[in-house]
Write an enzyme that holds these catalytic residues in place. Structure first.
Site, short mmCIF file in Angstrom:
data_model
loop_
_atom_site.label_atom_id
_atom_site.label_comp_id
_atom_site.label_asym_id
_atom_site.label_seq_id
_atom_site.Cartn_x
_atom_site.Cartn_y
_atom_site.Cartn_z
CB THR A 189 -0.86 -0.02 1.27
OG1 THR A 189 -1.82 -1.05 1.12
CG2 THR A 189 -1.54 1.29 1.56
NE ARG A 217 -9.09 -7.33 3.33
CZ ARG A 217 -8.07 -6.49 3.34
NH1 ARG A 217 -7.80 -5.75 2.30
NH2 ARG A 217 -7.30 -6.39 4.40
N GLY A 219 -10.34 -3.36 3.18
CA GLY A 219 -9.37 -3.27 4.28
C GLY A 219 -9.49 -1.96 5.03
CG ASP A 220 -5.90 -0.64 6.82
OD1 ASP A 220 -5.82 -1.42 5.85
OD2 ASP A 220 -4.93 0.03 7.22
CB THR A 240 1.10 0.17 4.94
OG1 THR A 240 1.18 -1.03 4.15
CG2 THR A 240 2.43 0.42 5.63
N GLY A 241 -0.53 -2.33 6.30
CA GLY A 241 -0.38 -3.57 7.05
C GLY A 241 -1.61 -4.43 6.88
N GLY A 243 -4.89 -5.18 7.11
CA GLY A 243 -5.99 -4.24 7.28
C GLY A 243 -6.98 -4.58 8.38
N1 ASP Z 1 -3.68 -2.33 4.57
C1 ASP Z 1 -3.94 -2.89 3.28
C2 ASP Z 1 -5.19 -3.71 3.36
O1 ASP Z 1 -5.35 -4.45 4.28
C3 ASP Z 1 -2.84 -3.72 2.76
C4 ASP Z 1 -1.50 -3.05 2.70
O2 ASP Z 1 -1.19 -2.22 3.55
O3 ASP Z 1 -0.75 -3.36 1.78
O4 ASP Z 1 -5.97 -3.65 2.44
#
Ligand code: ASP
Length: 321
Positions: A189, A217, A219-220, A240-241, A243
């Site tokens: 991300t 789905r 994410g965050d 980022t992480g 989610g």
């Molecule tokens: N946070 C993002 C998600 O869960 C993924 C990412 O950070 O790459 O969609």
């Protein structure tokens, strides 16, 4: 005497305005995860660093020329969305049915205005659409085909989903399906936080989500308070992480709230929040700038593509721990 006091008050006010007006900063991330030096060639490392630097410089020069942080953040993220290196825009990971579904959000800290989109399949730069939602709709969060109808009504061009599909991401999807695993430990991300010469903070985040995702789905990233938050009184954050864990910990707002209610430093606030993420079993990172131009780039993974540049000359671009 009274006149003299007025005179000093005016000088003092002008001085503090000048102080505020001379400083600015920008910080960027290109995702966190199991990014190990052993798995990286020199060429790849160079390519990532160059792209991060290019993006940072675009935002930095906007801020330097008295531009607004919202313009700097959008322009910086667009560069990263247009690169195949990162999991956003052109480089987005693929869902289980081999499509790209992108999420993005943006927030401005002077008025707590925000815009977000999710499940975007046909818009080249989702961050620009998120900004449009923020500035030209009465809503905060639009999704799927409705968001794309809104985009068309605002003059955006729709492009076919196949334009986003790269061989690299197709291979990753195939590998992950072979392993019958739902998740990937690389989070690519992209995000950016900037503070301009007027002290206005903007945060933005954009992603293709997680490889092999199903059932639309989300994410965050498009969730204000989880993936993105900005408040001139506290800080701006982009996450980022993994989610799901970032949503459950309301990560971006949690950091801001500690500054607001507990007078924590942005550094300690981010540490506390990432600790909570880890305790639940999640991983990832955050970038942020507080109202005093303190910058954080913190993560609980092996690495995070990241960089910052401040008007006082401080700058760094890093990948590993
Ligand atoms: N946070 C993002 C998600 O869960 C993924 C990412 O950070 O790459 O969609």
């Amino acid at each position: 005497m009274k006149l003299l006091v007025y005179y000093f008050l005016i000088i003092l006010t002008l001085n503090s305005c000048n102080k505020k007006n001379n400083h600015f900063a920008i910080v960027v991330h290109g995702g966190a995860g199991t990014i190990l030096k052993d798995n990286m060639t020199n060429e790849m490392e160079k390519a990532y660093k160059q792209k991060l630097e290019e993006a940072l410089n675009v935002g930095y020069s906007i801020l330097k020329q008295n531009g607004k942080s919202v313009d700097a953040v959008e322009a910086t993220i667009k560069i990263l969305e247009d690169s195949e290196l990162f999991n956003a825009g052109k480089g987005s990971v693929l869902s289980n049915n081999e499509e790209v579904e992108m999420d993005a959000s943006i927030m401005t800290g002077d008025n707590l205005n925000a815009g977000a989109v999710s499940g975007i399949k046909k818009i080249k730069n989702p961050i620009t659409l998120a900004r449009k939602v923020m500035e030209e709709s009465e809503h905060v969060f639009l999704s799927g085909s409705g968001a794309e109808d809104f985009a068309v009504s605002k003059g955006f061009k729709l492009i076919d989903n196949s334009n986003f599909i790269t061989n690299n991401r197709l291979n990753s999807l195939k590998n992950i399906k072979k392993r019958e695993s739902n998740t990937d430990n690389k989070f690519g991300t992209v995000g950016c936080v900037a503070i301009d010469k007027n002290g206005n903070i903007t945060s933005g985040t954009s992603t293709g989500g997680m490889t092999n995702k199903k059932w639309n789905r989300i994410g965050d990233v498009p969730i204000i308070g989880a993936g993105t938050y900005a408040n001139n009184q506290t800080c701006g954050i982009s996450s980022t992480g993994w989610g799901e864990y970032f949503i459950r910990n309301v990560v971006a707002y949690d950091i801001s709230a500690q500054i607001e209610y507990n007078k924590k430093s942005i550094k300690n606030a981010a540490k506390n929040t990432l600790k909570k993420v880890k305790e639940l079993g999640g991983s990832g990172g955050v970038i942020g700038i507080d109202k005093n131009l303190n910058i954080i780039m913190d993560f609980n993974t092996e690495g995070m593509y990241r960089g910052y540049k401040k008007s006082n000359g401080d700058t760094a671009i890093e990948i590993y721990k």
